[in-house]
Design an enzyme around this catalytic site. Sequence first.
Site, PDB file in Angstrom:
ATOM      1  N   SER A   1       0.828  -1.202   0.000  1.00 23.89           N
ATOM      2  CA  SER A   1       0.000   0.000   0.000  1.00 23.89           C
ATOM      3  C   SER A   1       0.868   1.260   0.000  1.00 23.89           C
ATOM      4  O   SER A   1       1.787   1.371  -0.810  1.00 23.89           O
ATOM      5  CB  SER A   1      -0.945  -0.058   1.204  1.00 23.89           C
TER       6      SER A   1
ATOM      7  N   ASP B   1      -8.514  -8.816  -1.951  1.00 21.43           N
ATOM      8  CA  ASP B   1      -8.699  -7.436  -1.519  1.00 21.43           C
ATOM      9  C   ASP B   1      -7.399  -6.896  -0.908  1.00 21.43           C
ATOM     10  O   ASP B   1      -6.368  -7.598  -0.866  1.00 21.43           O
ATOM     11  CB  ASP B   1      -9.913  -7.284  -0.584  1.00 21.43           C
ATOM     12  N   HIS B   2      -7.476  -5.637  -0.445  1.00 23.77           N
ATOM     13  CA  HIS B   2      -6.269  -4.928  -0.013  1.00 23.77           C
ATOM     14  C   HIS B   2      -5.576  -5.636   1.155  1.00 23.77           C
ATOM     15  O   HIS B   2      -4.365  -5.479   1.349  1.00 23.77           O
ATOM     16  CB  HIS B   2      -6.664  -3.503   0.408  1.00 23.77           C
TER      17      HIS B   2
ATOM     18  N   ASP C   1      -9.450  -2.741  -5.011  1.00 21.85           N
ATOM     19  CA  ASP C   1      -9.342  -3.827  -4.014  1.00 21.85           C
ATOM     20  C   ASP C   1      -9.974  -3.424  -2.677  1.00 21.85           C
ATOM     21  O   ASP C   1      -9.693  -4.005  -1.643  1.00 21.85           O
ATOM     22  CB  ASP C   1      -7.884  -4.241  -3.828  1.00 21.85           C
TER      23      ASP C   1
END
Lengths: 447, 189
Positions: free
Chosen positions: A157, A419-420, A381
Amino acid sequence: MMRRIVVQAAGHVAQLTIAAACLAMPQAQAANNFPVVMVHGFLGFGTDELQGTGFLYWGGTNDIAGHLSGANHQVYVAGVGPVSSNWDRAVELYYQIKGGCADYGAKHTAAYAAFGAIQTPAGKCWAADPNNNPNHYPVALYPAWDANHPIHLISHSQGGQTVRTLIQLMENGSPNGNEGGGDLYTGGKVGWVKSATTISTPHNGTTLRDVIVDYVPKVSELAGQIVQVAGLGGSTNPVYKFRLEQFGLAQGPAESISDFISRTQGAPFWQLANHDSAQWDLGPDGARELNSWVRTSPNVYYYSIGSDATEQGSWCCNGTDRIIAPFQSSSYQYARDDMIFFTKNTAGEWVVPSILQRGMGSYTQTDPSRVLIDSSWFANDGVVNTVSMKAPAGQPVRNYNGSSVRGTWNYLGYYSTYDHFDVIGWLQPASGVYPIYDNIAGIIFGL
Amino acid sequence: MPHACAGAAVLAVLLYAAWPAAAPERTAVVDHDNYFAFVKATPVAAAARAPAAAAAAGTQRDAAANNAADLPASPTALAHMEAEVQTLRQQGADEQAVYRLRAHRVNAQMAAQLAEREQAETAWQRRVQAYRAERDLLATSSRDGSGDATGNADVQAAQVRLRAQRFTPDEQARLDASLPPAQPQLRLD
């Protein structure tokens, strides 16, 4: 005599066995075994936080760093400001690895003095020598770090923007000129970073920043939900560090997230006009500004990986959450049913609840003075638009084909249905996450 | 107490009798299981239930989605309503009760569309389950057989044929999303 021959023979057999075993070990094929430093993202945390259930940023109930260490690699986990700007995070990362006290730079600090910035705050020092540590600072991760002892950086991220900023500052110094002589700003630190891998990084920002209306309450809510996922909600008071000493916002040793936010929410740091903050760097406009001076180094191998947990809208029969979005348009993207719960309500066509506030799955922006956002940004995401994870706009990029090129982004591809937080192993079985990092290790240790 | 129960039952019957006035005209629908007699299947719903050869109806789906989107109901209200529906079902309510709740919260047309969509979703899940069972059967027969490379290649070819027979290309993309791989796989599309 006979006994001596038997012992010698046994010794030879043992040596042969060890030699054969060494030949068979995977790391015997590795071209390098430089240490890895893992850098978390927005609202992330280090190994000294959220203790109590064993929940880790890198792995959740899995242990990615431990998994890599188990393959005879040196792996360090960094902890930097969870809501800080990439500049501030890069400064903290540098001193945390190398040792010394964080110096945020004279010119940089002066530019944000109105928001309370401090150049060399207390509470941001790391000891390079554990045997000479009279102030009992945390011990630096890898003080031997230099051009002869390079490292690999693996980031998730916002951590990806942070490591890019770090490399830029180390090699070229500050874009503002003289920052007052701090070690990080002298430039010329070429060859210190062998590779930089970014996972689900908003290289060009995320539209999540634009769909969130009330930033400070949202930060508090998201941080609280992360603590919930870690299994530390309720009556416990987990240690979660905002690490904002450089804005004079030191946190009490037992101060909770909500107490800290309540106490400091009037501080200038939280204002949206403060661009020395994650909220600015993470938006498309802030990321464009960052990318204007943080360039791709010709001396580093860069890799990027994406994730996507939305699906195209469909009248029926897709894997999306139909409670949040019972009616769907094929023009937009919607959160998969298995996306982590606290990002679902902003990932699709609409923010729910809201009064017709568009979500990441349908948000566009046409003001020519800002970054244009079109339908290519819809897939996401839950936190970052998948299209933004590939590389900084306008900088060299290629699809990875088994061979690596230095000085360009080698895009490995994206993990669909991840997802993230899936990509860092949260709420995932080990078999769903360790192969991601085994793949990275196979590449970077072969350089 | 028995009088109160009887009174409540009579009230419920009267309310139910009065309710269909708000619903669309009743239409007999053939080839439906567990479906409301008064809900007329749209071409979209029919396509979603049909086997692969008859299921290409992307534009119709879009039209249905647009029609639904045009109707006056905020996304937040819809989400709250669907959360209520989930709770109602967890409490054991039948589809009639779900329909009534939706028609009350939004309108009869939207409630009917949601009911249709759920029917199609159930039909789709049945097709996916049937496909998975057939696919797994092929894999099992391979393990029980020779298990050599040629045998494995034959099984894989048979699985690809099966997939193409059971699903259109559009549906195959949705199938991939509904059956994620056991191991993470990078994609470059």
